[in-house]
Scaffold this motif. Structure first.
Motif, short mmCIF file in Angstrom:
data_model
loop_
_atom_site.label_atom_id
_atom_site.label_comp_id
_atom_site.label_asym_id
_atom_site.label_seq_id
_atom_site.Cartn_x
_atom_site.Cartn_y
_atom_site.Cartn_z
N ALA A 76 -90.24 27.96 -4.39
CA ALA A 76 -90.26 28.36 -3.13
C ALA A 76 -89.14 29.11 -3.10
O ALA A 76 -87.83 29.32 -1.93
CB ALA A 76 -89.05 26.70 -2.70
N GLY A 130 -87.31 35.75 -3.15
CA GLY A 130 -87.66 36.37 -4.08
C GLY A 130 -86.51 38.18 -2.83
O GLY A 130 -87.45 39.00 -2.78
N THR A 131 -85.67 38.09 -3.60
CA THR A 131 -84.71 38.87 -2.55
C THR A 131 -84.29 40.12 -3.46
O THR A 131 -84.72 41.00 -2.89
CB THR A 131 -83.66 38.54 -3.07
OG1 THR A 131 -83.21 38.08 -4.33
CG2 THR A 131 -82.82 37.32 -1.93
N ARG A 132 -85.24 40.21 -4.85
CA ARG A 132 -85.47 41.26 -5.61
C ARG A 132 -86.50 42.28 -5.29
O ARG A 132 -87.02 43.40 -5.74
CB ARG A 132 -85.37 41.13 -6.86
CG ARG A 132 -84.03 40.67 -7.64
CD ARG A 132 -84.33 40.13 -9.96
NE ARG A 132 -85.06 38.80 -9.21
CZ ARG A 132 -86.37 38.11 -10.14
NH1 ARG A 132 -85.72 39.13 -10.93
NH2 ARG A 132 -87.12 37.06 -9.95
N GLU A 146 -95.27 34.74 -4.32
CA GLU A 146 -95.70 34.76 -5.35
C GLU A 146 -96.88 34.42 -4.92
O GLU A 146 -98.20 34.68 -5.60
CB GLU A 146 -95.76 32.98 -5.46
CG GLU A 146 -94.56 31.91 -6.02
CD GLU A 146 -93.14 32.02 -5.32
OE1 GLU A 146 -93.50 32.60 -3.66
OE2 GLU A 146 -92.07 32.03 -5.42
N GLN A 174 -88.92 22.08 -0.80
CA GLN A 174 -87.49 22.14 -1.35
C GLN A 174 -86.89 22.43 0.56
O GLN A 174 -86.81 23.78 0.55
CB GLN A 174 -87.50 23.40 -2.21
CG GLN A 174 -85.67 23.29 -2.93
CD GLN A 174 -85.69 24.66 -3.41
OE1 GLN A 174 -85.97 25.05 -3.61
NE2 GLN A 174 -84.91 24.73 -4.49
N GLY A 191 -81.78 26.68 -5.72
CA GLY A 191 -81.62 26.92 -7.08
C GLY A 191 -82.62 26.76 -7.64
O GLY A 191 -84.61 25.58 -7.58
P1 UTP Z 1 -85.98 33.72 -9.02
O1 UTP Z 1 -84.90 33.49 -9.51
O2 UTP Z 1 -86.82 34.50 -10.06
O3 UTP Z 1 -87.11 33.61 -8.17
O4 UTP Z 1 -86.45 31.82 -9.43
P2 UTP Z 1 -86.11 33.90 -6.04
O5 UTP Z 1 -84.29 33.17 -6.18
O6 UTP Z 1 -86.90 33.86 -5.16
O7 UTP Z 1 -86.18 35.09 -6.78
P3 UTP Z 1 -85.12 36.79 -6.56
O8 UTP Z 1 -83.84 36.57 -7.74
O9 UTP Z 1 -84.23 36.00 -4.93
O10 UTP Z 1 -85.28 38.01 -6.08
C1 UTP Z 1 -87.70 31.95 -10.83
C2 UTP Z 1 -88.55 30.47 -9.74
O11 UTP Z 1 -88.35 29.24 -9.15
C3 UTP Z 1 -88.86 29.74 -7.46
C4 UTP Z 1 -88.80 30.76 -7.35
O12 UTP Z 1 -90.42 30.21 -6.62
C5 UTP Z 1 -89.94 31.23 -8.66
O13 UTP Z 1 -91.00 31.63 -8.56
N1 UTP Z 1 -87.18 29.24 -6.92
C6 UTP Z 1 -86.50 29.71 -7.23
C7 UTP Z 1 -87.43 27.73 -6.30
O14 UTP Z 1 -88.37 27.44 -6.13
N2 UTP Z 1 -86.38 27.62 -5.79
C8 UTP Z 1 -85.31 28.33 -5.37
O15 UTP Z 1 -84.37 27.55 -4.78
C9 UTP Z 1 -85.14 29.18 -6.66
#
Ligand code: UTP
Length: 296
Positions: A14, A17-19, A30, A106, A111
């Motif tokens: 959830a 995926g800001t990177r 995903e 979620q 987080g």
């Molecule tokens: P990441 O920190 O790699 O995902 O979390 P993110 O926050 O999507 O990425 P950036 O940093 O912004 O690019 C690892 C896993 O946990 C999930 C993400 O989807 C990923 O598969 N996740 C992360 C959640 O399900 N909920 C959240 O609030 C945060």
């Protein structure tokens, strides 16, 4: 801690995926394809191969494509069937039969820890597996199976780790372990992104965990207010205080597909694994490298 066989997995998917923006503005990261299969399908397959029967995917806003992917696609099936595209039809049908897949939303991306907490009613009082939705491990199913087996036998929580170069420890959660001669060691502590001079080891936490249900109590306690992030590592540190936790050194190659370079590397390596693509991909990589050298 419950002693049942471990059969449930949670895949948090959830995050925003800001990177990987702008690709992830409207598409779940995903679902980014590695060659021709979405990232999350590799992860579901790894869980199933390791013996998991029920999977809950934690989704959020803009993640409908994940549910559609694992659902039946009757129109597409009819079309493929009418055109006698048997192999593709079979491939499509198999996806919806992979496992019992359930979904929970979620409400907001608070987080990773919060995403896992959202699955607490589904998991109940059992140990369970967590596989991060953007971490692919090539050849990882046998490691996951061993990790699950070890957790069942020792009635403990187990965290998948991999050795990284000392200079890279500051990018990961790192475990502080009792010395061990095997690929399993008891965890003394966990440190988030340490400076290389202060890191207790070079064993980095990858996105694979077997957790005791007591983790939910710590995730719940750690819940922070609006806009805050709930960290899994903090809850793991607390869980480690009340029962044994081990690090298991994972085999296979791990790729953080939610990060650009990891995605590119995974795409190339998985393409090389495909007999019908292998030699063409090698030729392509050589030609590109040659051209890049000339132009630099
Ligand atoms: P990441 O920190 O790699 O995902 O979390 P993110 O926050 O999507 O990425 P950036 O940093 O912004 O690019 C690892 C896993 O946990 C999930 C993400 O989807 C990923 O598969 N996740 C992360 C959640 O399900 N909920 C959240 O609030 C945060």
């Amino acid at each position: 801690m419950a002693k049942n066989r471990i059969r449930k997995a949670v895949i948090p998917a959830a995050g925003l995926g800001t990177r990987f923006l702008p690709a992830t503005k409207a598409m779940p990261k995903e679902m980014l394809p590695i060659v021709d299969k979405p990232t999350i399908q590799y992860i579901v397959e790894e869980a199933v191969e390791a013996g998991i029967e029920d999977i809950i995917i934690v989704t959020g806003k803009g993640k409908r494509a994940i549910e559609d992917h694992f659902d039946r696609a009757s129109e597409l099936e009819e079309l493929l069937s009418s055109k006698n595209k048997v192999e593709q039809l079979h491939q499509i049908q198999e996806i919806s039969k992979l496992a019992h897949i359930h979904y929970i939303r979620q409400p907001r991306p608070l987080g990773l820890g919060h995403a896992i907490w959202c699955a607490n009613r589904f998991v109940g009082d059992e140990s369970f597996v967590v596989l991060l939705g953007d971490d692919i491990v090539r050849g990882g199913a046998s490691s996951l199976r061993e990790m699950i087996q070890f957790a069942e036998e020792s009635n403990s929580s187990v965290i998948g780790v991999k050795e990284v170069l000392p200079k890279d420890v500051s990018r990961y959660g790192i475990v502080d372990c009792e010395p061990s001669t095997t690929n399993v060691c008891q965890i003394r502590d966990l440190v988030e992104k340490p400076h290389p001079d202060e890191a207790p080891s070079n064993l980095a936490i990858i996105g694979r965990y077997v957790l005791a249900p007591e983790i939910f109590g710590f995730l719940e306690k750690g819940r922070v207010g609006v806009g805050g992030e709930i960290q899994l590592t903090d809850a793991l540190v607390e869980l480690n205080r009340i029962h044994a936790m081990y690090a298991y050194t994972y085999g296979g190659d791990r790729y953080d597909v939610g990060e650009k370079l990891g995605f590119i590397q995974a795409t190339l390596e998985f393409a090389l694994d495909r007999p019908e693509l292998r030699s063409a991909v090698i030729d392509l990589m050589e030609a590109i490298a040659e051209r890049a050298k000339v132009n630099s």
